[in-house]
Design an enzyme around this catalytic site. Structure first.
Site, PDB file in Angstrom:
ATOM      1  N   THR A   1      48.652 -19.067  25.041  1.00  0.00           N
ATOM      2  CA  THR A   1      47.285 -18.584  25.225  1.00  0.00           C
ATOM      3  C   THR A   1      47.354 -17.195  25.819  1.00  0.00           C
ATOM      4  OG1 THR A   1      45.163 -19.052  26.289  1.00  0.00           O
ATOM      5  CG2 THR A   1      47.118 -19.698  27.515  1.00  0.00           C
TER       6      THR A   1
ATOM      7  N   GLU B   1      45.164 -24.959  28.132  1.00  0.00           N
ATOM      8  CA  GLU B   1      45.881 -25.613  29.238  1.00  0.00           C
ATOM      9  C   GLU B   1      45.414 -27.054  29.435  1.00  0.00           C
ATOM     10  OE1 GLU B   1      44.517 -22.631  29.258  1.00  0.00           O
ATOM     11  OE2 GLU B   1      45.635 -21.191  30.481  1.00  0.00           O
TER      12      GLU B   1
ATOM     13  N   LYS C   1      36.370 -12.846  24.489  1.00  0.00           N
ATOM     14  CA  LYS C   1      36.552 -13.844  23.431  1.00  0.00           C
ATOM     15  C   LYS C   1      35.645 -13.495  22.264  1.00  0.00           C
ATOM     16  CE  LYS C   1      38.234 -18.436  23.198  1.00  0.00           C
ATOM     17  NZ  LYS C   1      38.221 -19.814  23.625  1.00  0.00           N
TER      18      LYS C   1
ATOM     19  N   TRP D   1      40.997 -14.588  21.621  1.00  0.00           N
ATOM     20  CA  TRP D   1      41.087 -13.775  22.831  1.00  0.00           C
ATOM     21  C   TRP D   1      41.484 -12.329  22.546  1.00  0.00           C
ATOM     22  CZ3 TRP D   1      38.648 -15.573  26.681  1.00  0.00           C
ATOM     23  CH2 TRP D   1      38.704 -16.907  27.051  1.00  0.00           C
TER      24      TRP D   1
HETATM   25  P1  AMP Z   1      41.362 -21.296  24.923  1.00  0.00           P
HETATM   26  O1  AMP Z   1      42.430 -21.524  25.898  1.00  0.00           O
HETATM   27  O2  AMP Z   1      41.639 -20.206  23.954  1.00  0.00           O
HETATM   28  O3  AMP Z   1      40.946 -22.560  24.267  1.00  0.00           O
HETATM   29  O4  AMP Z   1      40.097 -20.779  25.721  1.00  0.00           O
HETATM   30  C1  AMP Z   1      39.526 -21.508  26.766  1.00  0.00           C
HETATM   31  C2  AMP Z   1      38.355 -20.755  27.327  1.00  0.00           C
HETATM   32  O5  AMP Z   1      37.370 -20.556  26.290  1.00  0.00           O
HETATM   33  C3  AMP Z   1      37.624 -21.450  28.436  1.00  0.00           C
HETATM   34  O6  AMP Z   1      38.246 -21.245  29.680  1.00  0.00           O
HETATM   35  C4  AMP Z   1      36.262 -20.789  28.357  1.00  0.00           C
HETATM   36  O7  AMP Z   1      36.276 -19.521  28.958  1.00  0.00           O
HETATM   37  C5  AMP Z   1      36.076 -20.622  26.866  1.00  0.00           C
HETATM   38  N1  AMP Z   1      35.390 -21.787  26.302  1.00  0.00           N
HETATM   39  C6  AMP Z   1      35.936 -22.815  25.618  1.00  0.00           C
HETATM   40  N2  AMP Z   1      34.986 -23.696  25.250  1.00  0.00           N
HETATM   41  C7  AMP Z   1      33.809 -23.230  25.715  1.00  0.00           C
HETATM   42  C8  AMP Z   1      32.461 -23.686  25.677  1.00  0.00           C
HETATM   43  N3  AMP Z   1      32.118 -24.804  25.055  1.00  0.00           N
HETATM   44  N4  AMP Z   1      31.518 -22.938  26.300  1.00  0.00           N
HETATM   45  C9  AMP Z   1      31.849 -21.791  26.940  1.00  0.00           C
HETATM   46  N5  AMP Z   1      33.104 -21.302  26.992  1.00  0.00           N
HETATM   47  C10 AMP Z   1      34.070 -22.001  26.398  1.00  0.00           C
END
Ligand code: AMP
Length: 551
Positions: free
Chosen positions: A181, A327, A436, A441
């Site tokens: 990530t 994570e 994002k 990212w």
């Molecule tokens: P990733 O590790 O790429 O899956 O990203 C995780 C991050 O995406 C989280 O810590 C949030 O900042 C954002 N995120 C994931 N799902 C949501 C959601 N349903 N609503 C708002 N932010 C989200």
């Protein structure tokens, strides 16, 4: 102490065996790059995964070895999801959308020994190849073209297997899968998922107040399988014997809707940008698709706007909202209204459905503010912290990266949220400095460092601004040194070598000065406030089309 139950390990090989024995005739459908549909069954999948495991062992795979995948969403990737762990290896999914430099960094850091790559993605492999150390590269001939001699032909590898695989004596705490990530400091971080975490996470997805996956379901994972275990579906579907329908590279709304109609899909999963495309298409071509009543779209990765939930409802499509992180394997919360909310008025119900939801069983969560744990009052924001059997306890091979874990062992998500008395989480902000866009990212710190390497740039801040399609896009705010100049085009070209095209800011704003906090950090909150209205003119500022064409 008296003996209790058998020490039976929770491993993916159980899911593989179960799918082969209980659901041999259930279909797995994949759209191939040439748009044709390939049909397999769980029996094919069972044999395929085991044959791949045998082949990898013949190539020299030993317990714990990482095997990278550079693959689209299809049957063969599912085979790798199970075949690699069945050999005792770790399936490491590589994000096709990253710049080649990031991919080679990740490959080196993970110490991947082998790579499995779709033949249609070989041009991407060639771009990262110079920086990588794969011992063998296994090519999946999706197009049917002959595989070059320097590579291992996956079909030939499978043909040489003689069905004599004995699973290694796996410990449920051993690594089975891996995903990197984007780190807030710019360096990607690896998460190693244990068999146990993946099995428990799959079971949680069957929970009636979570995804409630069942044998009757037909699942369309639009979310790329290189993202955090594609939100658990490739593991949970074979566990229950649900049909799987893979879209391959055809992720445009019309292709997805055609597939959903034809294969009678009951649940699809993807980021809000994809779901917005679907809403646009069903509105534009009203009545064109006869979708199954009650079709559910599982959305995560970013917050879906409430208006999107309302729009889809009008077409009988139910958007269901989940929150998670790489994570966290990745699901941590799921949003289902409580039974007593059924009698609420429509506006109140929509408000609930746009929340991130309540924690899954075995996920503990808390909000932590400057004064410690915040109350569950729906008003007081705090950083969301997690604990549980599928929450990472460290990053792979990164002993110095412990700052994401609190002293008492909770994972600090970097998301700022309120929690209401019923346990519903609402994400309010993000304390991590990262952008994002369309579910992918972009590291602001990396972009800032690259910009500040330009001799004319004195200081640069990269912030997220709202975008109606991608949700966030990067905006670069730049201070030039006195007496020298640089144009936006020059800066864009500077970044082009290092970043994927869609990561490059579409707008560069030149200012006299960037505000700083009392501790000397760039005051990004102020910048975000100052430039928030840029979104009104979003399309002309951010005519970003490149994600549309990404694999
Ligand atoms: P990733 O590790 O790429 O899956 O990203 C995780 C991050 O995406 C989280 O810590 C949030 O900042 C954002 N995120 C994931 N799902 C949501 C959601 N349903 N609503 C708002 N932010 C989200």
């Amino acid at each position: 102490m008296n003996a209790t139950m058998m020490p039976y390990p929770l491993t993916l090989t159980h899911i593989l065996e179960r799918s082969g024995k209980l659901f041999p005739k259930t279909a797995i459908v994949s759209r191939m790059p040439d748009r044709s549909l390939q049909r397999h069954t769980y029996d094919d999948f069972y044999r395929h995964a085991r044959a791949l495991a045998e082949g990898l062992i013949r190539l020299g795979l030993v317990r714990g070895d990482r095997v990278a995948t550079l693959m689209l969403n299809h049957y063969f990737h599912l085979g790798a999801y199970f075949g690699i762990p069945a050999a005792g290896g770790v399936v490491h999914t590589l994000n096709l959308r990253l710049a080649p430099m990031d991919l080679s960094f990740i490959e080196n850091h993970a110490g991947d020994r082998f790579l499995t790559v779709d033949d249609v993605l070989l041009p991407l492999y060639e771009k990262m190849r110079a920086g990588t150390k794969f011992e063998r590269v296994i090519v999946v001939p999706l197009t049917g073209q002959p595989v070059a001699k320097e590579f291992v032909d996956c079909e030939a590898l499978l043909r040489e297997s003689v069905n004599d695989l004995t699973y290694p004596d796996l410990d449920e705490r051993e690594g089975a899968a891996m995903c990197y990530t984007s780190g807030t400091t710019g360096v990607p971080k690896g998460v190693l998922y244990s068999h146990r975490a993946l099995v428990l996470h799959s079971l949680a997805m069957l929970f009636a107040d979570c995804a409630a996956l069942a044998e009757r379901d037909v699942i369309l994972p639009v979310v790329p399988m290189f993202h955090a275990n594609a939100w658990g579906l490739p593991f949970a579907a074979p566990l229950v014997g649900a049909r799987l329908v893979f879209p391959g590279p055809h992720l445009d709304p019309e292709s997805l809707l055609d597939l959903a109609e034809q294969e009678r899909v009951t649940i699809a999963a993807g980021v809000p940008t994809v779901m917005m495309g679907i809403a646009d298409a069903v509105e534009k071509y009203a009545g064109r698709w006869k979708l199954l009543p009650g079709l559910r779209l599982m959305v995560g990765g970013a917050a879906p706007p409430e208006a999107l939930i309302r729009r889809l409802d009008k077409h009988g499509i139910r958007l269901v909202h989940a929150w998670g992180m790489t994570e966290a394997t990745p699901l941590a919360t799921w949003c289902n209204p409580m039974p007593q909310m059924e009698c609420w008025d429509a506006d109140a119900k929509y408000e609930v459905r746009s929340r991130q939801g309540r924690p899954l069983p075995f996920v503990d969560l808390r909000g932590v503010g400057a004064e410690g744990e915040v109350p569950w009052d729906g008003k007081t924001p705090g950083e969301l912290q997690l604990r549980g059997p599928w929450i990472a306890s460290s990053y792979f091979n990164s002993p110095d990266e412990q700052s994401k874990w609190s002293d008492d062992g909770w994972f600090r998500t970097g998301d700022v949220a309120t929690i209401d008395p019923d346990g519903y989480v609402r994400i309010r902000d993000r304390s991590k400095d990262i952008i994002k866009s369309g579910g992918e990212w972009i590291s602001s710190v990396d972009l800032e460092n690259a910009l500040m390497a330009h001799p004319a740039v004195a200081e640069a801040a990269v912030i997220a601004v709202f975008h109606p399609k991608w949700q966030e896009r990067p905006l670069a705010v730049v201070v030039l040194r006195e007496g020298v100049t640089a144009t936006a085009q020059e800066l864009r070209e500077l970044l082009a070598d290092r970043f994927a095209r869609w990561q490059i800011p579409n707008a560069f704003v030149f200012v006299q000065e960037i505000p700083h906090t009392s501790t000397g950090k760039m005051f990004k909150a102020q910048l975000r406030e100052r430039f928030k209205d840029l979104s009104a003119d979003a399309e002309s500022h951010f005519a970003c089309r490149c994600l549309d064409t990404m694999a």
